[in-house]
Design a protein around this motif. Structure first.
Motif, PDB file in Angstrom:
ATOM      1  N   TYR A 212       0.832  -1.188   0.000  1.00 47.02           N
ATOM      2  CA  TYR A 212       0.000   0.000   0.000  1.00 47.02           C
ATOM      3  C   TYR A 212       0.879   1.254   0.000  1.00 47.02           C
ATOM      4  N   HIS A 213       0.459   2.256  -0.756  1.00 51.13           N
ATOM      5  CA  HIS A 213       1.103   3.566  -0.716  1.00 51.13           C
ATOM      6  C   HIS A 213       0.449   4.367   0.397  1.00 51.13           C
ATOM      7  N   THR A 214       1.263   4.945   1.294  1.00 51.73           N
ATOM      8  CA  THR A 214       0.711   5.643   2.453  1.00 51.73           C
ATOM      9  C   THR A 214       1.008   7.134   2.473  1.00 51.73           C
ATOM     10  N   TYR A 215       2.097   7.572   1.822  1.00 53.85           N
ATOM     11  CA  TYR A 215       2.478   8.992   1.943  1.00 53.85           C
ATOM     12  C   TYR A 215       3.536   9.316   0.902  1.00 53.85           C
ATOM     13  N   SER A 216       3.517  10.554   0.397  1.00 56.68           N
ATOM     14  CA  SER A 216       4.603  11.081  -0.437  1.00 56.68           C
ATOM     15  C   SER A 216       4.743  12.571  -0.175  1.00 56.68           C
ATOM     16  N   THR A 217       5.960  13.069  -0.284  1.00 63.01           N
ATOM     17  CA  THR A 217       6.212  14.504  -0.156  1.00 63.01           C
ATOM     18  C   THR A 217       7.313  14.899  -1.125  1.00 63.01           C
ATOM     19  N   TYR A 218       7.345  16.171  -1.488  1.00 61.87           N
ATOM     20  CA  TYR A 218       8.256  16.655  -2.524  1.00 61.87           C
ATOM     21  C   TYR A 218       8.747  18.060  -2.169  1.00 61.87           C
ATOM     22  N   ALA A 219       9.704  18.546  -2.967  1.00 58.45           N
ATOM     23  CA  ALA A 219      10.180  19.934  -2.863  1.00 58.45           C
ATOM     24  C   ALA A 219      10.527  20.300  -1.416  1.00 58.45           C
ATOM     25  N   ARG A 220       9.963  21.395  -0.884  1.00 58.37           N
ATOM     26  CA  ARG A 220      10.321  21.822   0.459  1.00 58.37           C
ATOM     27  C   ARG A 220       9.835  20.855   1.527  1.00 58.37           C
ATOM     28  N   GLY A 221       8.962  19.929   1.163  1.00 56.92           N
ATOM     29  CA  GLY A 221       8.569  18.882   2.102  1.00 56.92           C
ATOM     30  C   GLY A 221       9.717  17.975   2.480  1.00 56.92           C
ATOM     31  N   LEU A 222      10.818  18.058   1.716  1.00 59.07           N
ATOM     32  CA  LEU A 222      12.009  17.253   1.992  1.00 59.07           C
ATOM     33  C   LEU A 222      12.994  17.965   2.909  1.00 59.07           C
ATOM     34  N   ASP A 223      12.708  19.207   3.257  1.00 54.52           N
ATOM     35  CA  ASP A 223      13.649  19.998   4.056  1.00 54.52           C
ATOM     36  C   ASP A 223      14.111  19.271   5.322  1.00 54.52           C
ATOM     37  N   VAL A 224      13.165  18.608   5.979  1.00 56.36           N
ATOM     38  CA  VAL A 224      13.515  17.980   7.255  1.00 56.36           C
ATOM     39  C   VAL A 224      14.479  16.813   7.079  1.00 56.36           C
ATOM     40  N   LEU A 225      14.654  16.328   5.844  1.00 54.33           N
ATOM     41  CA  LEU A 225      15.601  15.238   5.604  1.00 54.33           C
ATOM     42  C   LEU A 225      17.027  15.742   5.398  1.00 54.33           C
ATOM     43  N   TRP A 226      17.177  17.044   5.229  1.00 56.35           N
ATOM     44  CA  TRP A 226      18.505  17.624   5.006  1.00 56.35           C
ATOM     45  C   TRP A 226      19.151  17.892   6.358  1.00 56.35           C
ATOM     46  N   GLY A 227      19.946  16.975   6.824  1.00 61.57           N
ATOM     47  CA  GLY A 227      20.576  17.146   8.130  1.00 61.57           C
ATOM     48  C   GLY A 227      21.365  18.436   8.241  1.00 61.57           C
ATOM     49  N   MET A 228      22.089  18.803   7.180  1.00 64.62           N
ATOM     50  CA  MET A 228      22.940  19.999   7.267  1.00 64.62           C
ATOM     51  C   MET A 228      22.099  21.257   7.421  1.00 64.62           C
ATOM     52  N   TYR A 229      20.904  21.289   6.814  1.00 61.79           N
ATOM     53  CA  TYR A 229      20.066  22.468   6.935  1.00 61.79           C
ATOM     54  C   TYR A 229      19.459  22.594   8.326  1.00 61.79           C
ATOM     55  N   GLN A 230      19.174  21.479   8.967  1.00 56.91           N
ATOM     56  CA  GLN A 230      18.661  21.559  10.335  1.00 56.91           C
ATOM     57  C   GLN A 230      19.711  22.181  11.254  1.00 56.91           C
ATOM     58  N   TRP A 231      20.970  21.893  11.007  1.00 53.88           N
ATOM     59  CA  TRP A 231      22.057  22.520  11.770  1.00 53.88           C
ATOM     60  C   TRP A 231      22.214  23.988  11.392  1.00 53.88           C
ATOM     61  N   LEU A 232      22.195  24.280  10.076  1.00 54.39           N
ATOM     62  CA  LEU A 232      22.373  25.666   9.642  1.00 54.39           C
ATOM     63  C   LEU A 232      21.271  26.576  10.155  1.00 54.39           C
ATOM     64  N   ASP A 233      20.050  26.053  10.266  1.00 54.27           N
ATOM     65  CA  ASP A 233      18.946  26.866  10.762  1.00 54.27           C
ATOM     66  C   ASP A 233      19.162  27.297  12.209  1.00 54.27           C
ATOM     67  N   ARG A 234      20.113  26.674  12.879  1.00 56.52           N
ATOM     68  CA  ARG A 234      20.420  27.018  14.265  1.00 56.52           C
ATOM     69  C   ARG A 234      21.767  27.727  14.399  1.00 56.52           C
ATOM     70  N   ALA A 235      22.445  27.961  13.274  1.00 55.73           N
ATOM     71  CA  ALA A 235      23.707  28.700  13.264  1.00 55.73           C
ATOM     72  C   ALA A 235      23.420  30.204  13.285  1.00 55.73           C
ATOM     73  N   PRO A 236      24.375  31.031  13.732  1.00 56.75           N
ATOM     74  CA  PRO A 236      24.134  32.476  13.841  1.00 56.75           C
ATOM     75  C   PRO A 236      23.632  33.125  12.556  1.00 56.75           C
ATOM     76  N   ASN A 237      24.165  32.719  11.414  1.00 54.48           N
ATOM     77  CA  ASN A 237      23.753  33.327  10.146  1.00 54.48           C
ATOM     78  C   ASN A 237      22.707  32.507   9.398  1.00 54.48           C
TER      79      ASN A 237
END
Length: 257
Positions: A212-237
């Motif tokens: 069964y297909h249960t879920y799909s996401t695309y584009a900015r829905g993938l943001d949470v999978l980018w580990g480096m961006y989760q860190w950058l969002d907490r960096a000073p800049n």
């Protein structure tokens, strides 16, 4: 950075406590959304998909590898690419570490691309990855889940991506700081060829032998999978992106910043 507001510890703490309230609200909302995802109706998949894996030809049910849940990352690596999409590669750099944890929680994780299995295997060796990666070159899988498009769809503008029809180009640079042209060059292709593939993530369940297909996401829905961006969002800049900045991790020079 020296132009930023400077305050006392007391001022910082007061501002931080205000932010903490908002962060807690977001955390609660994320929990609610996770439960909402899990309540989505399941859609039975009767179509037979075939994939090429390191172990040979496999069905969609086969790549569950004995587990009842499957998470698929739709990795942009088309048959004409000379290397994987840099953005997808940045996301996939985190897969090795957490795939084993998912596997011990009844969840299989696999990346799927349309490039031939030999190209995927060579790129995995280059990047030092060990997660499962399957080729859907001879399958409609990517097309059916709206992460690959035909030249005809592209020319006509009849592309269905991220639950809307239109031009795919504008959806591929969101959050990356790079245009499709720059990423196309990094994959050895032109923009039309590069943008016939798109990133996404899909979830599936296997129950009583039925997928069964249960879920799909695309584009900015993938943001949470980018580990480096989760860190950058907490960096000073923060992300601080004015143009393309990241590379495949073996392409940085010693003095790059």
């Amino acid at each position: 950075m020296t132009d930023h507001k400077i305050g006392t510890r007391e001022e910082w703490l007061a501002a931080r406590l205000d932010l903490l309230k908002a962060e807690k609200e977001l955390t609660r909302r994320n929990d609610e959304l996770a439960q909402w995802r899990q309540r989505l109706p399941w859609v039975r998949i009767d179509k037979e998909y075939r994939f090429e894996t390191d172990e040979g030809t496999a069905s969609l049910a086969d790549i569950f590898r004995g587990r009842s849940q499957l998470l698929v990352y739709h990795f942009m690596f088309g048959p004409e690419y000379t290397g994987g999409c840099p953005a997808c590669s940045a996301i996939a750099d985190g897969f090795n570490g957490f795939a084993v944890h998912l596997e011990h929680h009844d969840v299989a994780m696999v990346a799927i691309s349309r490039a031939p299995i030999t190209a995927l295997q060579a790129y995995k060796r280059r990047m030092g990855w060990t997660f499962t990666w399957a080729s859907s070159l001879d399958s409609d899988f990517n097309y059916d889940f709206n992460t690959s498009f035909t030249e005809e769809q592209q020319r006509s503008g009849n592309v269905d991506y991220n639950y809307r029809k239109g031009d795919i180009d504008s959806g591929l640079d969101a959050g990356s700081g790079a245009s499709p042209g720059e990423f196309a060059a990094m994959t050895g292709t032109d923009v039309p060829t590069y943008t016939r593939e798109a990133p996404g993530m899909s979830a599936f369940a296997l129950s009583d032998g039925v997928v069964y297909h249960t879920y799909s996401t695309y584009a900015r829905g993938l943001d949470v999978l980018w580990g480096m961006y989760q860190w950058l969002d907490r960096a000073p800049n923060g992300r601080n992106e004015t143009g393309p900045w990241f590379r495949r991790r073996d392409e940085y020079t010693r003095d790059s910043r």
